[in-house]
Design an enzyme around this catalytic site. Structure first.
Site, PDB file in Angstrom:
ATOM      1  N   PRO A 147       0.872  -1.201   0.135  1.00  0.00           N
ATOM      2  CA  PRO A 147       0.099   0.074   0.104  1.00  0.00           C
ATOM      3  C   PRO A 147       0.979   1.344  -0.084  1.00  0.00           C
ATOM      4  O   PRO A 147       1.729   1.450   0.757  1.00  0.00           O
ATOM      5  CB  PRO A 147      -0.909  -0.099   1.230  1.00  0.00           C
ATOM      6  CG  PRO A 147      -0.646  -1.558   1.697  1.00  0.00           C
ATOM      7  CD  PRO A 147       0.516  -2.039   1.018  1.00  0.00           C
ATOM      8  N   GLU A 148       0.616   2.145  -1.026  1.00  0.00           N
ATOM      9  CA  GLU A 148       1.256   3.451  -1.125  1.00  0.00           C
ATOM     10  C   GLU A 148       0.547   4.571  -0.624  1.00  0.00           C
ATOM     11  O   GLU A 148      -0.650   4.333  -0.126  1.00  0.00           O
ATOM     12  CB  GLU A 148       1.883   3.777  -2.514  1.00  0.00           C
ATOM     13  CG  GLU A 148       2.491   2.420  -3.168  1.00  0.00           C
ATOM     14  CD  GLU A 148       4.031   2.531  -3.127  1.00  0.00           C
ATOM     15  OE1 GLU A 148       4.611   3.579  -2.687  1.00  0.00           O
ATOM     16  OE2 GLU A 148       4.568   1.770  -4.045  1.00  0.00           O
ATOM     17  N   HIS A 175      -6.124 -14.384   8.051  1.00  0.00           N
ATOM     18  CA  HIS A 175      -5.371 -13.058   8.168  1.00  0.00           C
ATOM     19  C   HIS A 175      -6.125 -11.822   8.787  1.00  0.00           C
ATOM     20  O   HIS A 175      -5.351 -10.790   8.810  1.00  0.00           O
ATOM     21  CB  HIS A 175      -4.705 -12.899   6.743  1.00  0.00           C
ATOM     22  CG  HIS A 175      -4.079 -13.946   6.212  1.00  0.00           C
ATOM     23  ND1 HIS A 175      -2.755 -14.634   6.700  1.00  0.00           N
ATOM     24  CD2 HIS A 175      -4.107 -14.741   5.032  1.00  0.00           C
ATOM     25  CE1 HIS A 175      -2.167 -15.447   6.103  1.00  0.00           C
ATOM     26  NE2 HIS A 175      -3.073 -15.435   5.034  1.00  0.00           N
ATOM     27  N   ARG A 213       0.979 -10.650   5.417  1.00  0.00           N
ATOM     28  CA  ARG A 213       2.474 -10.707   5.880  1.00  0.00           C
ATOM     29  C   ARG A 213       2.890 -10.127   7.261  1.00  0.00           C
ATOM     30  O   ARG A 213       4.168 -10.242   7.665  1.00  0.00           O
ATOM     31  CB  ARG A 213       3.158  -9.961   4.715  1.00  0.00           C
ATOM     32  CG  ARG A 213       3.003 -10.574   3.359  1.00  0.00           C
ATOM     33  CD  ARG A 213       3.917 -10.113   2.131  1.00  0.00           C
ATOM     34  NE  ARG A 213       5.391 -10.254   2.524  1.00  0.00           N
ATOM     35  CZ  ARG A 213       6.172  -9.807   1.757  1.00  0.00           C
ATOM     36  NH1 ARG A 213       6.163  -9.277   0.738  1.00  0.00           N
ATOM     37  NH2 ARG A 213       7.572  -9.953   2.113  1.00  0.00           N
TER      38      ARG A 213
END
Ligand SMILES: [Zn+2]
Length: 251
Positions: free
Chosen positions: A2-3, A92, A111
């Site tokens: 995600p930017e 997750h 992650r």
């Protein structure tokens, strides 16, 4: 990853659903994220409290309450979603913040590089106090450091400014720097505006947030033809990140 525009879009996506709602419950199913999730702090400070505003600083979301702030970073693969009823968490889905109207904010991160932290005063928090100026703020200009601009934007902005990725900072003119700053602002604003059309993706149980699908000039296009001059785009690695550039348009 995600930017910055995705983080800004996330902010705009969740904000209208959670402000000023009393927090009833916090479920932390996994606390081993980038840093250990401070369960006790979160529960002590957030239960029966509410978020009065949400801000973004670099890629951090800062959810403010009267007792302090929740800092969220999406890391490499994190996302936030609003659910209107409790849906069984998947593998997750690490953290839920459940509000009194049963609406919930769910944090998902395969992650586990994201962060969920508590800060009494975010202004002096070690992760935030030394960040550079905001690329979209007025104090940002080429001569200053960028706060958390991602790889994609860096590559694209360098292309737009005609600067090779490896060019030493000391050899970049003030004019080029300013053009670079301008390009970054344009790119970010453009992506945020486009993100605005995907806000609905933050609501519902199966949709993933819609990341920007900007027309990329160089990022991810190594070996392909430059859209401006048709030269083959080249790829180099800079401190373990890949950067793509046009050998003709960028000097
Ligand atoms: Zn070119």
């Amino acid at each position: 990853m995600p930017e910055l525009p995705e983080v800004e879009t996330t902010l705009r996506g969740i904000e209208p659903h959670i402000l000023n709602l009393p927090i009833e419950r916090i479920s932390i199913r996994e606390s081993k994220l980038r840093w250990k999730v401070p369960k006790k702090d979160l529960k002590e400070n957030l239960l029966d409290n509410y978020f009065s505003s949400i801000k973004r600083r670099a890629k951090y979301l800062i959810l403010n309450s009267k007792k302090g702030s929740l800092l969220i970073h999406l890391g490499m693969s994190g996302s936030l979603r609003i659910l209107f009823e409790e849906v069984k968490p998947q593998k997750h889905d690490h953290i839920d913040i459940v509000f009194k109207n049963n609406c919930l904010l769910r944090f998902t991160d395969p992650r586990k590089f994201g962060s969920f932290l508590w800060a009494k005063d975010p202004e002096v928090h070690p992760l935030l106090k030394d960040l550079g100026p905001e690329p979209l703020g007025n104090s940002f200009s080429g001569a200053k450091v960028l706060a958390g601009v991602g790889n994609i934007y860096a590559s694209e902005a360098l292309f737009l400014a005609g600067i090779r990725p490896k060019k030493r900072a000391c050899n970049i003119s003030r004019k080029q720097y300013d053009l670079l700053a301008f390009s970054i602002k344009e790119l970010l604003q453009n992506s945020i505006d486009k993100g605005g059309t995907t806000l609905k993706d933050f609501v519902g149980s199966d949709n993933k947030p819609g990341y920007f699908k900007n027309e990329l000039m160089v990022y991810g296009r190594a070996g392909k033809a430059c859209k401006k001059c048709s030269s083959h785009l080249k790829e180099i690695r800079l401190s373990q990140r890949s950067s793509v550039y046009c050998p003709k348009c960028q000097a």
